[in-house]
Design a protein around this motif. Structure first.
Motif, PDB file in Angstrom:
ATOM      1  N   TRP A 205       0.712  -1.348  -0.059  1.00  0.00           N
ATOM      2  CA  TRP A 205       0.155   0.011   0.117  1.00  0.00           C
ATOM      3  C   TRP A 205       0.930   1.182  -0.024  1.00  0.00           C
ATOM      4  O   TRP A 205       2.044   1.130   0.556  1.00  0.00           O
ATOM      5  CB  TRP A 205      -1.055   0.188   1.256  1.00  0.00           C
ATOM      6  N   SER A 206       0.297   2.263  -0.517  1.00  0.00           N
ATOM      7  CA  SER A 206       1.088   3.369  -0.724  1.00  0.00           C
ATOM      8  C   SER A 206       1.528   4.074   0.464  1.00  0.00           C
ATOM      9  O   SER A 206       0.826   3.939   1.744  1.00  0.00           O
ATOM     10  CB  SER A 206       0.416   4.751  -1.398  1.00  0.00           C
ATOM     11  N   ILE A 207       2.976   4.691   0.576  1.00  0.00           N
ATOM     12  CA  ILE A 207       3.387   5.413   1.821  1.00  0.00           C
ATOM     13  C   ILE A 207       4.339   6.334   1.346  1.00  0.00           C
ATOM     14  O   ILE A 207       4.595   6.465   0.207  1.00  0.00           O
ATOM     15  CB  ILE A 207       4.422   4.074   2.769  1.00  0.00           C
ATOM     16  N   ILE A 208       4.736   7.019   2.434  1.00  0.00           N
ATOM     17  CA  ILE A 208       5.733   8.059   2.213  1.00  0.00           C
ATOM     18  C   ILE A 208       6.920   7.820   2.999  1.00  0.00           C
ATOM     19  O   ILE A 208       6.820   7.344   4.167  1.00  0.00           O
ATOM     20  CB  ILE A 208       5.271   9.715   2.621  1.00  0.00           C
ATOM     21  N   GLU A 209       8.249   7.742   2.245  1.00  0.00           N
ATOM     22  CA  GLU A 209       9.197   7.554   2.970  1.00  0.00           C
ATOM     23  C   GLU A 209      10.579   8.410   2.373  1.00  0.00           C
ATOM     24  O   GLU A 209      10.661   8.628   1.028  1.00  0.00           O
ATOM     25  CB  GLU A 209       9.663   6.007   2.551  1.00  0.00           C
ATOM     26  N   ASN A 210      11.145   8.832   3.103  1.00  0.00           N
ATOM     27  CA  ASN A 210      12.250   9.759   2.767  1.00  0.00           C
ATOM     28  C   ASN A 210      11.704  10.949   1.854  1.00  0.00           C
ATOM     29  O   ASN A 210      12.425  11.336   0.913  1.00  0.00           O
ATOM     30  CB  ASN A 210      13.333   9.112   2.007  1.00  0.00           C
ATOM     31  N   LEU A 211      10.435  11.517   2.256  1.00  0.00           N
ATOM     32  CA  LEU A 211       9.808  12.609   1.605  1.00  0.00           C
ATOM     33  C   LEU A 211       9.705  12.235   0.387  1.00  0.00           C
ATOM     34  O   LEU A 211       9.299  13.274  -0.583  1.00  0.00           O
ATOM     35  CB  LEU A 211      10.799  13.852   1.684  1.00  0.00           C
ATOM     36  N   ILE A 259      16.042   3.142  -1.505  1.00  0.00           N
ATOM     37  CA  ILE A 259      17.303   3.689  -2.419  1.00  0.00           C
ATOM     38  C   ILE A 259      16.943   5.191  -2.268  1.00  0.00           C
ATOM     39  O   ILE A 259      15.978   5.619  -2.962  1.00  0.00           O
ATOM     40  CB  ILE A 259      17.608   2.989  -3.409  1.00  0.00           C
ATOM     41  N   GLY A 260      17.915   6.191  -2.138  1.00  0.00           N
ATOM     42  CA  GLY A 260      17.717   7.493  -2.549  1.00  0.00           C
ATOM     43  C   GLY A 260      16.825   8.219  -1.532  1.00  0.00           C
ATOM     44  O   GLY A 260      16.289   7.740  -0.703  1.00  0.00           O
ATOM     45  N   LYS A 261      16.590   9.572  -2.066  1.00  0.00           N
ATOM     46  CA  LYS A 261      15.620  10.509  -1.002  1.00  0.00           C
ATOM     47  C   LYS A 261      15.333  11.855  -1.737  1.00  0.00           C
ATOM     48  O   LYS A 261      16.181  12.076  -2.573  1.00  0.00           O
ATOM     49  CB  LYS A 261      16.184  10.421   0.282  1.00  0.00           C
ATOM     50  N   CYS A 262      14.383  12.318  -1.178  1.00  0.00           N
ATOM     51  CA  CYS A 262      14.167  13.648  -1.527  1.00  0.00           C
ATOM     52  C   CYS A 262      14.523  14.515  -0.504  1.00  0.00           C
ATOM     53  O   CYS A 262      14.567  14.174   0.717  1.00  0.00           O
ATOM     54  CB  CYS A 262      12.515  13.860  -1.959  1.00  0.00           C
ATOM     55  N   ILE A 263      14.747  15.660  -0.777  1.00  0.00           N
ATOM     56  CA  ILE A 263      14.947  16.910   0.386  1.00  0.00           C
ATOM     57  C   ILE A 263      14.313  17.999   0.157  1.00  0.00           C
ATOM     58  O   ILE A 263      13.848  18.329  -1.140  1.00  0.00           O
ATOM     59  CB  ILE A 263      16.625  17.416   0.083  1.00  0.00           C
TER      60      ILE A 263
END
Length: 278
Positions: A205-211, A259-263
């Motif tokens: 299910w949809s989630i928010i991780e690392n913005l 892997i990776g992320k948003c800032i």
């Protein structure tokens, strides 16, 4: 009407007693239900061939809720070949399907007067199609999934003591490529009550991780599949340079290997799963 000596009656009574063990519990949040016979209180109207084989009856579950079930008990006659087919099940985007069966099965040794014809297993099949194919049943169009055996069979003594022995078996089919499928159950001479059939697939299910937002994702076709999903940065966030956000949806419906992320963009700071203006 069934006589008191009828093997079929012994199954029927076991359901009507409503005394078999079972736990309720919440539905697994990773499951998307395609069919749950236990949830349907009107007639299922599955196809039984020959018509005098599997019989649809009303029963009670462990919580005394009315349910529709199927039973067959042609143990006095040799060479049985009784088929039961579900209605067409549309699968959506799923490739890997889980089939959960709950059933009771009579111990052949506890049936008086029964000789070598009695069995203690039944067979599970499926047929893939792009649409409904009508009410006909052609055995050679079905693919065998497995032979299903009971971990525990019951006797007349168990019924007398109101001890029900409910078996649960789960099988997996896939990868599937057509729009839907049928399930079929073949009895070859057992005394069975098919208490419930649940068909489902799993998704992350949809989630928010690392913005980053990761949308609903159906699991892959194989047990070891990891489906890579690219994330989308939340409002007022951007991908970190050369480090775009990704996660992997496992076959069990769990998000793994981020892997990776948003800032947050310049002038914003992170607060929980969002970016707020400073």
């Amino acid at each position: 009407m069934l006589s008191s000596s009828s093997p079929c009656l012994w199954i029927t009574l076991s359901l009507l007693l409503g005394c078999h063990a079972g736990s309720g519990g919440a539905q697994n949040a990773k499951e998307v239900i395609l069919l749950d016979s236990k949830a349907q209180q009107t007639e299922l109207e599955w196809i039984s061939y020959p018509p005098n084989g599997w019989e649809e009856i009303s029963g009670l579950d462990e919580n005394y809720t009315p349910i529709r079930t199927y039973q067959v008990c042609k143990v006095m006659e040799p060479n049985q070949n009784n088929w039961l087919r579900t209605n067409w099940i549309e699968k959506g985007n799923a490739q890997r399907i889980f089939v959960e069966l709950k059933f009771t099965l009579r111990d052949c040794n506890s049936l008086p007067g029964v000789v070598g014809a009695c069995k203690e297993t039944f067979n599970l099949y499926y047929q893939e199609t792009d649409s409904e194919v009508g009410r006909g049943l052609r055995e050679n169009q079905y693919v065998k999934i497995d032979t299903i055996a009971a971990d525990e069979s019951f006797t007349q003594g168990d019924l007398g003591e109101r001890k029900m022995k409910l078996n649960t078996e789960v099988r997996i089919i896939g990868p599937l490529s057509r729009r839907g499928f049928y399930l079929a159950f073949q009895d070859v001479g057992a005394c069975i009550a098919l208490v419930s059939v649940k068909v489902y697939y799993k998704k992350c299910w949809s989630i928010i991780e690392n913005l980053a937002t990761f949308s609903d994702t159906v699991t892959g076709s194989e047990f070891s599949s990891l489906v890579e999903v690219e994330g989308v940065c939340v409002n007022d966030a951007e991908e970190e340079a050369d480090n775009s956000p990704k996660m992997h949806c496992s076959a069990e419906g769990e998000w793994l290997v981020p892997i990776g992320k948003c800032i947050c963009k310049a002038g914003f700071h992170q607060k929980g799963d969002a970016c707020e203006r400073k």
